[in-house]
Design a protein around this motif. Structure first.
Motif, PDB file in Angstrom:
ATOM      1  N   PHE A  26       0.808  -1.227   0.000  1.00 55.26           N
ATOM      2  CA  PHE A  26       0.000   0.000   0.000  1.00 55.26           C
ATOM      3  C   PHE A  26       0.843   1.279   0.000  1.00 55.26           C
ATOM      4  CE2 PHE A  26      -2.983  -3.142   1.740  1.00 55.26           C
ATOM      5  CZ  PHE A  26      -4.078  -2.908   0.917  1.00 55.26           C
ATOM      6  N   ASP A  27       1.992   1.248   0.657  1.00 57.38           N
ATOM      7  CA  ASP A  27       2.766   2.484   0.815  1.00 57.38           C
ATOM      8  C   ASP A  27       4.131   2.459   0.148  1.00 57.38           C
ATOM      9  OD1 ASP A  27       0.801   3.755   2.485  1.00 57.38           O
ATOM     10  OD2 ASP A  27       1.435   2.426   4.112  1.00 57.38           O
ATOM     11  N   GLY A  28       4.545   1.295  -0.381  1.00 53.21           N
ATOM     12  CA  GLY A  28       5.876   1.206  -0.963  1.00 53.21           C
ATOM     13  C   GLY A  28       6.938   1.116   0.125  1.00 53.21           C
ATOM     14  N   TRP A  29       8.196   1.186  -0.309  1.00 53.47           N
ATOM     15  CA  TRP A  29       9.303   1.143   0.650  1.00 53.47           C
ATOM     16  C   TRP A  29       9.616   2.560   1.118  1.00 53.47           C
ATOM     17  CZ3 TRP A  29      11.612  -2.880   3.029  1.00 53.47           C
ATOM     18  CH2 TRP A  29      11.404  -4.158   2.500  1.00 53.47           C
ATOM     19  N   ASN A  30       9.227   2.876   2.331  1.00 51.97           N
ATOM     20  CA  ASN A  30       9.520   4.181   2.914  1.00 51.97           C
ATOM     21  C   ASN A  30       9.472   4.070   4.436  1.00 51.97           C
ATOM     22  OD1 ASN A  30       6.704   4.289   3.625  1.00 51.97           O
ATOM     23  ND2 ASN A  30       6.278   5.024   1.543  1.00 51.97           N
ATOM     24  N   LEU A  31       9.767   5.163   5.088  1.00 53.24           N
ATOM     25  CA  LEU A  31       9.817   5.165   6.549  1.00 53.24           C
ATOM     26  C   LEU A  31       8.447   4.855   7.148  1.00 53.24           C
ATOM     27  CD1 LEU A  31      11.815   5.608   8.842  1.00 53.24           C
ATOM     28  CD2 LEU A  31      11.170   8.028   8.866  1.00 53.24           C
ATOM     29  N   LYS A  32       7.391   5.294   6.477  1.00 50.05           N
ATOM     30  CA  LYS A  32       6.040   5.046   6.971  1.00 50.05           C
ATOM     31  C   LYS A  32       5.740   3.554   7.038  1.00 50.05           C
ATOM     32  CE  LYS A  32       1.156   5.867   5.848  1.00 50.05           C
ATOM     33  NZ  LYS A  32       0.216   6.499   4.871  1.00 50.05           N
ATOM     34  N   SER A  33       6.058   2.831   5.969  1.00 48.53           N
ATOM     35  CA  SER A  33       5.778   1.390   5.946  1.00 48.53           C
ATOM     36  C   SER A  33       6.655   0.641   6.945  1.00 48.53           C
ATOM     37  CB  SER A  33       5.982   0.830   4.538  1.00 48.53           C
ATOM     38  OG  SER A  33       7.311   1.003   4.102  1.00 48.53           O
ATOM     39  N   LEU A  34       7.893   1.089   7.129  1.00 47.35           N
ATOM     40  CA  LEU A  34       8.780   0.439   8.093  1.00 47.35           C
ATOM     41  C   LEU A  34       8.269   0.627   9.523  1.00 47.35           C
ATOM     42  CD1 LEU A  34      12.282   1.355   6.612  1.00 47.35           C
ATOM     43  CD2 LEU A  34      11.254  -0.921   6.726  1.00 47.35           C
ATOM     44  N   LYS A  35       7.785   1.819   9.830  1.00 46.71           N
ATOM     45  CA  LYS A  35       7.252   2.068  11.169  1.00 46.71           C
ATOM     46  C   LYS A  35       5.966   1.276  11.401  1.00 46.71           C
ATOM     47  CE  LYS A  35       9.227   6.633  12.081  1.00 46.71           C
ATOM     48  NZ  LYS A  35       8.944   8.071  12.368  1.00 46.71           N
ATOM     49  N   ALA A  41       4.802  -5.695  14.420  1.00 48.38           N
ATOM     50  CA  ALA A  41       5.679  -6.711  15.013  1.00 48.38           C
ATOM     51  C   ALA A  41       5.788  -6.574  16.524  1.00 48.38           C
ATOM     52  CB  ALA A  41       7.065  -6.620  14.387  1.00 48.38           C
ATOM     53  N   GLY A  42       5.114  -5.559  17.082  1.00 50.68           N
ATOM     54  CA  GLY A  42       5.130  -5.372  18.526  1.00 50.68           C
ATOM     55  C   GLY A  42       6.295  -4.557  19.029  1.00 50.68           C
ATOM     56  N   LEU A  43       6.967  -3.839  18.121  1.00 49.52           N
ATOM     57  CA  LEU A  43       8.101  -3.006  18.505  1.00 49.52           C
ATOM     58  C   LEU A  43       7.700  -1.538  18.489  1.00 49.52           C
ATOM     59  CD1 LEU A  43      10.847  -4.690  16.275  1.00 49.52           C
ATOM     60  CD2 LEU A  43      10.340  -5.193  18.672  1.00 49.52           C
ATOM     61  N   GLU A  44       8.441  -0.734  19.218  1.00 44.42           N
ATOM     62  CA  GLU A  44       8.189   0.700  19.162  1.00 44.42           C
ATOM     63  C   GLU A  44       8.668   1.230  17.811  1.00 44.42           C
ATOM     64  OE1 GLU A  44      12.241   0.138  21.126  1.00 44.42           O
ATOM     65  OE2 GLU A  44      10.268  -0.819  21.113  1.00 44.42           O
ATOM     66  N   THR A  45       7.963   2.219  17.279  1.00 41.04           N
ATOM     67  CA  THR A  45       8.301   2.729  15.943  1.00 41.04           C
ATOM     68  C   THR A  45       9.688   3.364  15.896  1.00 41.04           C
ATOM     69  OG1 THR A  45       7.176   4.820  16.450  1.00 41.04           O
ATOM     70  CG2 THR A  45       5.884   3.115  15.337  1.00 41.04           C
ATOM     71  N   SER A  46      10.168   3.829  17.027  1.00 48.85           N
ATOM     72  CA  SER A  46      11.501   4.437  17.063  1.00 48.85           C
ATOM     73  C   SER A  46      12.598   3.408  16.792  1.00 48.85           C
ATOM     74  CB  SER A  46      11.740   5.103  18.420  1.00 48.85           C
ATOM     75  OG  SER A  46      11.654   4.148  19.474  1.00 48.85           O
ATOM     76  N   ALA A  47      12.240   2.118  16.877  1.00 43.60           N
ATOM     77  CA  ALA A  47      13.227   1.068  16.640  1.00 43.60           C
ATOM     78  C   ALA A  47      13.714   1.080  15.198  1.00 43.60           C
ATOM     79  CB  ALA A  47      12.628  -0.298  16.972  1.00 43.60           C
ATOM     80  N   VAL A  48      12.879   1.578  14.280  1.00 42.88           N
ATOM     81  CA  VAL A  48      13.232   1.581  12.860  1.00 42.88           C
ATOM     82  C   VAL A  48      14.526   2.354  12.618  1.00 42.88           C
ATOM     83  CG1 VAL A  48      12.544   2.385  10.571  1.00 42.88           C
ATOM     84  CG2 VAL A  48      10.870   1.271  12.059  1.00 42.88           C
ATOM     85  N   VAL A  49      14.617   3.539  13.198  1.00 37.85           N
ATOM     86  CA  VAL A  49      15.806   4.368  13.000  1.00 37.85           C
ATOM     87  C   VAL A  49      17.030   3.721  13.637  1.00 37.85           C
ATOM     88  CG1 VAL A  49      16.843   6.618  13.450  1.00 37.85           C
ATOM     89  CG2 VAL A  49      14.416   6.457  12.888  1.00 37.85           C
ATOM     90  N   ARG A  50      16.825   3.017  14.737  1.00 40.73           N
ATOM     91  CA  ARG A  50      17.955   2.385  15.428  1.00 40.73           C
ATOM     92  C   ARG A  50      18.483   1.177  14.663  1.00 40.73           C
ATOM     93  NH1 ARG A  50      18.955  -1.674  19.059  1.00 40.73           N
ATOM     94  NH2 ARG A  50      16.763  -2.295  19.190  1.00 40.73           N
ATOM     95  N   VAL A  51      17.589   0.340  14.130  1.00 45.13           N
ATOM     96  CA  VAL A  51      18.048  -0.893  13.474  1.00 45.13           C
ATOM     97  C   VAL A  51      18.353  -0.691  11.991  1.00 45.13           C
ATOM     98  CG1 VAL A  51      16.829  -2.335  15.134  1.00 45.13           C
ATOM     99  CG2 VAL A  51      15.695  -1.719  12.984  1.00 45.13           C
ATOM    100  N   VAL A  56      15.963   3.387   4.130  1.00 45.38           N
ATOM    101  CA  VAL A  56      15.189   2.402   3.373  1.00 45.38           C
ATOM    102  C   VAL A  56      16.080   1.442   2.592  1.00 45.38           C
ATOM    103  CG1 VAL A  56      13.510   2.120   1.511  1.00 45.38           C
ATOM    104  CG2 VAL A  56      13.183   3.916   3.216  1.00 45.38           C
ATOM    105  N   GLY A  57      17.158   1.957   2.013  1.00 47.81           N
ATOM    106  CA  GLY A  57      18.059   1.093   1.247  1.00 47.81           C
ATOM    107  C   GLY A  57      18.608  -0.041   2.091  1.00 47.81           C
ATOM    108  N   GLU A  58      18.959   0.265   3.317  1.00 46.12           N
ATOM    109  CA  GLU A  58      19.469  -0.763   4.230  1.00 46.12           C
ATOM    110  C   GLU A  58      18.374  -1.768   4.564  1.00 46.12           C
ATOM    111  OE1 GLU A  58      22.066  -1.000   8.377  1.00 46.12           O
ATOM    112  OE2 GLU A  58      20.870   0.783   7.940  1.00 46.12           O
TER     113      GLU A  58
END
Length: 234
Positions: A26-35, A41-51, A56-58
């Motif tokens: 629905f949203d493609g590969w971006n920060l929104k879809s990762l969060k 997955a039961g994780l805090e959304t701030s985990a995206v920037v940490r991991v 997005v490339g990573e």
């Protein structure tokens, strides 16, 4: 909610990848879809920037790595000794395609990789996948064939993936047939290469290039003709 700091980085990444599919559709590969995937997955959304500190490339790189590791694990449970090379490679390829799941996820992923800044990611992901397939198939080559096998399989993998994206047959049966034909052609090319290598080893003089011959044309001008190896001129 799981505290991502209680997990190592790869565990947190894998959890996000397991939930990313529907959000990429629905949203493609971006920060929104990762969060959104992290939240699912039961994780805090701030985990995206940490991991995924490189963005997005990573995340896309890890998505392919996650699939490759799944394929290696699945193939490790099979009796490879009872299978021929083509069967092992074909089985590994099929497991890898099944891991993609939704065709729309892969269409979105390929569209993102087609962007100029992501081209290198796509090339590296393809190499790592075909390398993993050969390893999963029990290949232990360390000579020149290490590279030729991966180059040939990269063509088969790419062609099969694109065919699969447009396949509407039940259980992707047409893709299975297409893959079988591609692998048969690939192994025929490999057999020809091996035969030429053995012939060159047994009679290397036939493969030596002779110096150009000076010839005179009908107009009287001196022209050069290269003498090609006898073996290739038969």
């Amino acid at each position: 909610m799981i505290n991502s700091y209680e997990l190592n980085r790869d565990e947190a990444r894998d959890r996000i990848m397991a939930a990313i599919g529907s959000h990429v559709v629905f949203d493609g590969w971006n920060l929104k879809s990762l969060k959104a995937a992290a939240r699912e997955a039961g994780l805090e959304t701030s985990a995206v920037v940490r991991v995924f500190p490189k963005g997005v490339g990573e995340a896309i790189t890890h998505y392919f790595d996650w699939g490759d590791r799944y394929m290696l694990t699945a193939m490790g449970k099979r009796d490879l000794g009872a299978m021929k090379t083509r069967e092992r490679v074909g089985a590994a390829m099929q497991v890898r395609l099944d891991m993609f799941g939704s065709r729309e996820v892969m269409r979105r992923t390929l569209a993102t990789l087609a962007l100029p800044m992501n081209t290198q990611i796509g090339l590296q992901a393809t190499y790592h996948t075909v390398d993993a397939i050969w390893h999963a198939s029990g290949d232990t080559a360390t000579d020149l064939s290490f590279y030729t096998k991966r180059a040939l399989l990269a063509c088969v993998y790419t062609a099969t993936l694109l065919y699969w994206l447009e396949d509407t047959s039940e259980n992707s049966e047409d893709t299975r047939g297409f893959l079988e034909r591609c692998l048969a052609n690939m192994l025929q090319l490999a057999a020809v290469r091996l035969s030429l290598a053995q012939l060159r080893q047994s009679n290397p003089a036939r493969f030596l290039w002779r110096p150009p011959l000076q010839m005179t044309s009908r107009s009287g001008r001196s022209v050069t003709r290269t003498q090609y190896p006898q073996t290739l001129c038969v």
